[in-house]
Design a protein around this motif. Structure first.
Motif, PDB file in Angstrom:
ATOM      1  N   HIS A 226       0.844  -1.198   0.000  1.00 49.73           N
ATOM      2  CA  HIS A 226       0.000   0.000   0.000  1.00 49.73           C
ATOM      3  C   HIS A 226       0.880   1.249   0.000  1.00 49.73           C
ATOM      4  O   HIS A 226       0.703   2.150  -0.799  1.00 49.73           O
ATOM      5  N   SER A 227       1.864   1.267   0.922  1.00 54.21           N
ATOM      6  CA  SER A 227       2.743   2.427   1.058  1.00 54.21           C
ATOM      7  C   SER A 227       4.145   1.975   1.424  1.00 54.21           C
ATOM      8  O   SER A 227       4.323   0.968   2.103  1.00 54.21           O
ATOM      9  N   LYS A 228       5.100   2.765   0.987  1.00 53.92           N
ATOM     10  CA  LYS A 228       6.497   2.459   1.288  1.00 53.92           C
ATOM     11  C   LYS A 228       7.183   3.702   1.806  1.00 53.92           C
ATOM     12  O   LYS A 228       6.911   4.800   1.318  1.00 53.92           O
ATOM     13  N   TYR A 229       8.080   3.526   2.761  1.00 56.55           N
ATOM     14  CA  TYR A 229       8.911   4.633   3.222  1.00 56.55           C
ATOM     15  C   TYR A 229      10.361   4.182   3.116  1.00 56.55           C
ATOM     16  O   TYR A 229      10.921   3.633   4.052  1.00 56.55           O
ATOM     17  N   PRO A 230      10.998   4.426   1.942  1.00 56.71           N
ATOM     18  CA  PRO A 230      12.392   4.010   1.772  1.00 56.71           C
ATOM     19  C   PRO A 230      13.322   4.879   2.618  1.00 56.71           C
ATOM     20  O   PRO A 230      12.998   6.044   2.894  1.00 56.71           O
ATOM     21  N   ASN A 231      14.446   4.325   3.020  1.00 60.54           N
ATOM     22  CA  ASN A 231      15.463   5.075   3.776  1.00 60.54           C
ATOM     23  C   ASN A 231      14.887   5.801   4.993  1.00 60.54           C
ATOM     24  O   ASN A 231      15.304   6.903   5.320  1.00 60.54           O
ATOM     25  N   LEU A 232      13.960   5.169   5.652  1.00 57.53           N
ATOM     26  CA  LEU A 232      13.389   5.766   6.863  1.00 57.53           C
ATOM     27  C   LEU A 232      14.457   5.880   7.948  1.00 57.53           C
ATOM     28  O   LEU A 232      14.520   6.856   8.681  1.00 57.53           O
ATOM     29  N   HIS A 233      15.286   4.829   8.050  1.00 60.92           N
ATOM     30  CA  HIS A 233      16.422   4.863   8.969  1.00 60.92           C
ATOM     31  C   HIS A 233      17.707   4.759   8.151  1.00 60.92           C
ATOM     32  O   HIS A 233      17.673   4.393   6.982  1.00 60.92           O
ATOM     33  N   GLN A 234      18.832   5.076   8.825  1.00 65.78           N
ATOM     34  CA  GLN A 234      20.105   5.039   8.105  1.00 65.78           C
ATOM     35  C   GLN A 234      20.877   3.742   8.312  1.00 65.78           C
ATOM     36  O   GLN A 234      21.943   3.540   7.729  1.00 65.78           O
ATOM     37  N   ARG A 235      20.352   2.881   9.176  1.00 63.27           N
ATOM     38  CA  ARG A 235      20.905   1.534   9.292  1.00 63.27           C
ATOM     39  C   ARG A 235      19.703   0.588   9.444  1.00 63.27           C
ATOM     40  O   ARG A 235      18.554   1.010   9.289  1.00 63.27           O
ATOM     41  N   THR A 236      20.001  -0.698   9.728  1.00 58.41           N
ATOM     42  CA  THR A 236      18.942  -1.702   9.843  1.00 58.41           C
ATOM     43  C   THR A 236      17.808  -1.245  10.758  1.00 58.41           C
ATOM     44  O   THR A 236      18.049  -0.694  11.830  1.00 58.41           O
TER      45      THR A 236
END
Lengths: 317, 153
Positions: A226-236
């Protein structure tokens, strides 16, 4: 002392915390092989105390804990390959054996009659609670090709989601006593560390080593992006918690931060970052984030870190 | 004795003058490549009485530091080296024990030098896998053996 409240007690990294679904308390587990029970000691919740330490059940890291829906049975799972069942004021009443190596996550179904466990041995086991600490394995699910990192039950139905080091999420259901994988979600580019349903079960959130958050929507053919938030964090990203009171999703990870994201199901891409808490455990990875499930305390959030600490936050947006 | 994976590895010279490296005790000073290399150069190869520096498995130029992030690449002596994960784990444990926990360390095989590069990298950088490996007393013993040569050098 104000918020966040800092809870000291564990002497190794804290892997997970689990709120009771019925009273204001939570349990935590750690690389120090202990489980601790935490309760507020002041009405304004600015002080919490450890009321119990359970340290004799597991011989290796305790990775995950889960309360049954009635809040009277606790399950704990460990790198020692066993799952512990605790009842009646934290008495160990059963130890479930069967996995070949580290058990990484444990989860109760909505009815409290089924328990799922998953392991580095690539399998997911479904156990039926027969009462009086008696459990019977009714399914060994072996479709994942690598470690299974976490399991989560649908909030109403007997549908199980599992997330894996093989970069996929699988959805499972029962067909006349036979558990099978009815869908494989392959959108993540690396290990999927954690998953959580929203309160309706129509949406599923997943977080990954690929540093993204994905929300999946249920349709007649299964769950779809439905929705994506790429690179929300800078590591795992290690953990995700979907509030059962509202549409706020919390995530945390190896970049020392946690995020509060609002989900709008009607928007094209419905994820909005409301607030990022940098260095929420100093220089440490944050392994777990979890919203309090109680309606009166739905603004409470607990985090657990590699710094051996737990923090309780009051989230005001 | 079991058959060695690479029975006749190429041995490279080591940089003698750098053995005299002076440790900087000022905690405020960020770590540099020299300090990281100093920590890993003398790790022993799991199958030879040779250091990672002597085998060119570890090289100073394969270390990158950006703020509190450290990336260490290492180069297995042969592309099918089954010891690659163990070498990477030894480097990880050495740094876990030696440098402040604020540093986020990624350990990867030098690109194109191992046939299972992705699998090795994934395993070495999964903290849960590493935590479980370090509770395995047999594996820990092997790692400690590799690290025994890093002391008092």
């Amino acid at each position: 002392m104000g918020m966040p409240v800092e809870l000291k007690g564990h002497v190794d990294k804290v892997w997970q915390i689990s709120w009771s679904p019925t009273e204001l308390l939570f349990v935590s587990c750690s690389g120090d092989k202990s489980i601790r029970v935490w309760k507020p000691s002041k009405p304004d919740l600015t002080e919490w105390v450890c009321t119990k330490t359970l340290d004799s059940a597991h011989s290796r890291t305790i990775r995950s804990l889960a309360w049954n829906p009635d809040g009277n049975i606790l399950a704990s799972c460990s790198f020692d390959s066993t799952t512990g069942i605790w009842e009646k004021e934290y008495e160990l009443v059963a130890t479930l054996e069967g996995h070949e190596n580290e058990v990484k996550c444990v989860s109760w179904s909505a009815s409290g009659t089924l328990l799922a466990t998953c392991s580095r041995d690539k399998s997911v086991w479904i156990w039926e609670a027969m009462g009086d600490g008696d459990f019977e394995c009714i399914g060994v699910l072996q479709e994942h090709t690598q470690d299974v990192k976490s399991v989560a039950w649908h909030p109403h139905e007997e549908i199980l989601a599992s997330a894996s080091y093989d970069d996929t999420i699988r959805l499972w259901k029962d067909d006349d006593g036979d558990w099978f994988s009815f869908q494989t979600l392959t959108e993540h580019a690396s290990t999927v560390w954690a998953i959580d349903f929203d309160k309706s079960g129509d949406y599923l959130a997943s977080v990954s080593d690929d540093q993204s958050l994905i929300v999946w929507k249920r349709s007649s053919s299964g769950y779809e992006v439905h929705s994506k938030y790429p690179n929300l964090h800078q590591r795992t990203i290690y953990s995700v918690s979907w509030s059962k009171q509202n549409n706020l999703i919390a995530t945390c990870g190896g970049d020392n931060s946690f995020c509060i994201i609002e989900f709008n199901p009607d928007a094209e891409n419905g994820l909005t970052l409301k607030k990022r808490y940098e260095s929420a455990h100093g220089d440490s990875d944050i392994n777990c984030i979890s919203w309090c499930p109680l309606g009166n305390n739905s603004d409470l959030l607990a985090t657990a870190g590699d710094d051996h600490l737990i923090r309780v936050w009051k989230i005001q947006l | 004795m079991s058959t060695l994976i690479n029975a006749t590895p190429t041995v490279y010279g080591i940089n003698q003058e750098k053995q005299e490296y002076n440790w900087d005790d000022d905690v405020e000073e960020p770590l540099d490549k020299d300090e990281i290399f100093q920590l890993i150069r003398n790790i022993n190869d799991p199958e030879h009485p040779l250091s990672l520096e002597q085998l060119n498995v570890a090289q100073k130029d394969l270390i990158q530091i950006d703020g509190n992030r450290i990336l260490i690449n290492f180069t297995p002596t042969i592309p099918h080296c089954s010891m690659a994960t163990l070498i990477g784990l030894s480097i990880r444990v050495q740094l876990l024990r030696s440098i402040p926990s604020k540093y986020k360390v990624d350990i990867k095989v030098t690109e194109g030098t191992h046939q299972s590069e992705n699998a090795v990298n994934k395993q070495l950088n999964d903290k849960e896998r590493v935590a479980a490996a370090l509770e395995n007393s047999h594996l820990l013993q092997v790692v400690n053996q590799c690290l025994s040569t890093t002391i008092d050098k």
